[in-house]
Design an enzyme around this catalytic site. Structure first.
Site, PDB file in Angstrom:
ATOM      1  N   LEU A  81       0.919  -1.022  -0.272  1.00 50.50           N
ATOM      2  CA  LEU A  81      -0.131  -0.102  -0.052  1.00 50.50           C
ATOM      3  C   LEU A  81       0.881   1.355   0.201  1.00 50.50           C
ATOM      4  O   LEU A  81       0.490   2.351  -0.577  1.00 50.50           O
ATOM      5  CB  LEU A  81      -0.843   0.061   1.237  1.00 50.50           C
ATOM      6  CG  LEU A  81      -2.053  -1.263   1.267  1.00 50.50           C
ATOM      7  CD1 LEU A  81      -2.623  -1.014   2.722  1.00 50.50           C
ATOM      8  CD2 LEU A  81      -3.000  -0.890   0.180  1.00 50.50           C
ATOM      9  N   GLY A  82       2.091   1.331   0.537  1.00 53.62           N
ATOM     10  CA  GLY A  82       2.994   2.422   0.580  1.00 53.62           C
ATOM     11  C   GLY A  82       4.195   2.097   1.065  1.00 53.62           C
ATOM     12  O   GLY A  82       4.350   0.958   1.784  1.00 53.62           O
ATOM     13  N   SER A  88       7.422  -0.130   5.154  1.00 55.93           N
ATOM     14  CA  SER A  88       6.288  -0.463   4.267  1.00 55.93           C
ATOM     15  C   SER A  88       5.012  -1.052   4.955  1.00 55.93           C
ATOM     16  O   SER A  88       4.977  -1.440   5.902  1.00 55.93           O
ATOM     17  CB  SER A  88       6.965  -1.641   3.421  1.00 55.93           C
ATOM     18  OG  SER A  88       8.127  -1.589   2.743  1.00 55.93           O
ATOM     19  N   VAL A  89       3.858  -0.751   4.064  1.00 53.36           N
ATOM     20  CA  VAL A  89       2.606  -1.075   4.588  1.00 53.36           C
ATOM     21  C   VAL A  89       1.881  -1.752   3.548  1.00 53.36           C
ATOM     22  O   VAL A  89       2.048  -1.449   2.566  1.00 53.36           O
ATOM     23  CB  VAL A  89       1.694   0.140   4.929  1.00 53.36           C
ATOM     24  CG1 VAL A  89       0.408  -0.151   5.397  1.00 53.36           C
ATOM     25  CG2 VAL A  89       2.579   1.108   5.828  1.00 53.36           C
ATOM     26  N   ASP A 204       2.744  15.433  11.761  1.00 51.33           N
ATOM     27  CA  ASP A 204       2.808  15.064  10.304  1.00 51.33           C
ATOM     28  C   ASP A 204       1.361  15.234   9.796  1.00 51.33           C
ATOM     29  O   ASP A 204       1.064  14.139   9.068  1.00 51.33           O
ATOM     30  CB  ASP A 204       3.490  13.853  10.029  1.00 51.33           C
ATOM     31  CG  ASP A 204       3.948  13.894   8.672  1.00 51.33           C
ATOM     32  OD1 ASP A 204       4.125  14.872   8.013  1.00 51.33           O
ATOM     33  OD2 ASP A 204       4.161  12.654   8.136  1.00 51.33           O
TER      34      ASP A 204
END
Length: 334
Positions: A81-82, A88-89, A204
């Protein structure tokens, strides 16, 4: 193209992992540990292992090895996903009930700060912060479980069935109508207020770190990888996305958590209703800058954006002030 109503889209991604610098420990870190601070309904993760039905039949397998094996038995990992500076996801499915989750993998050597959970377990600061804010509040993505492997830290987080981050949500529409923006912005404010009440500073806030459940319209704040404890004194290290940093950091090398958050919320609101960041990439914001806003925006919306993006941090509104702002109340001034 604009949108005046909720228009479900195909899911795009869940998390975008920030590549910014890691969180700093605060100058005066709270050390309290409250016994009743456990996450209701969450699986209590432990360093080095995933809670399971019982010990492994193979006693020769290391605890971390058992944990990794348990992870594969409990979840079916899907697509990426990202990916970013922190790890990492992946999309995943919990096999016990088919629930969608996100699995975030962070290399251990990227974890700069550790602290203790209420039960005394040592854990990365991101997990400790998530534990503090994951109290069933719907506006923050819940930490369901975590484990420590020899080379990685694994976090299992909730993931709505059909979702899209706010950056892609805005991009698909060009910009959002004030009506849609108001509802999403109110939810983000509530999430920030919740984190503040828990003593957590996200650091963020940006469209990529806000997840929209396309079925319900619920907004969720995600990715606490740049987070830290909220403190009353100034921060002298920055963590987050540089283009969202307040001018006091750029010019003086310090910032206070609450007014810096209001600055990033002002940029966020501008992106919602204008479809773009208010400051060009690499632009050095001067003290006499004049923010140009589209005439189609209501005067109340323009006023709120300008108040949040006031250069002097003491002149910015508080979260409570924003909640009471005429635009948030949908009141049109004469």
């Amino acid at each position: 193209m604009t949108s005046d109503r909720w228009q479900p889209q195909q899911p795009d991604k869940f998390l975008q992992v920030s590549a910014a610098a890691g969180p700093e420990p605060p100058l005066s870190r709270p050390r309290e540990r409250t016994p009743g601070d456990a996450r209701p309904g969450a699986v209590e993760g432990r360093s080095g292992a995933v809670p399971g039905p019982g010990p492994s039949a193979d006693s020769r397998v290391s605890p971390a090895g058992k944990a990794q094996h348990g992870l594969k038995e409990q979840y079916r990992v899907g697509s990426l996903l990202g990916r970013g500076g922190f790890g990492s996801v992946f999309a995943a499915t919990r096999l016990s009930d088919g629930a969608p989750v996100a699995i975030k993998r962070v290399p251990r050597n990227r974890v700069r700060h550790w602290d203790q959970l209420p039960n005394g377990t040592s854990a990365p600061l991101e997990i400790v912060l998530l534990h503090k804010v994951s109290t069933g509040f719907p506006g923050v993505a819940q930490l369901l479980e975590w484990l420590e492997l020899p080379k990685d830290i694994i976090m299992v987080l909730e993931r709505p069935e059909r979702c899209q981050d706010l950056w892609h949500f805005i991009r698909a529409r060009g910009f959002l109508s004030e009506e849609v923006a108001r509802e999403l912005f109110r939810q983000v404010l509530e999430a920030v207020q919740h984190c503040t009440s828990c003593g957590v500073l996200h650091r963020d806030i940006k469209p990529e770190n806000i997840l929209v459940d396309l079925a319900t319209g619920q907004a969720k704040l995600i990715d606490f990888g740049c987070g830290t404890y909220l403190q009353d004194t100034a921060y002298t290290h920055f963590a987050g996305t540089p283009s969202y940093s307040p001018p006091e950091w750029t010019h003086f090398g310090w910032y206070y958590g609450k007014p810096a958050t209001i600055w990033s919320l002002g940029i966020l609101l501008h992106q919602m209703v204008c479809g773009e960041h208010p400051f060009r990439r690499g632009q050095n914001i001067s003290w006499d800058h004049q923010l140009s806003l589209p005439e189609r925006l209501s005067q109340e919306c323009q006023d709120l954006i300008r108040r949040c993006l006031t250069m002097l941090d003491v002149d910015r509104p508080s979260l409570e002030d924003i909640f009471c702002d005429p635009w948030m109340q949908d009141i049109h001034l004469p």
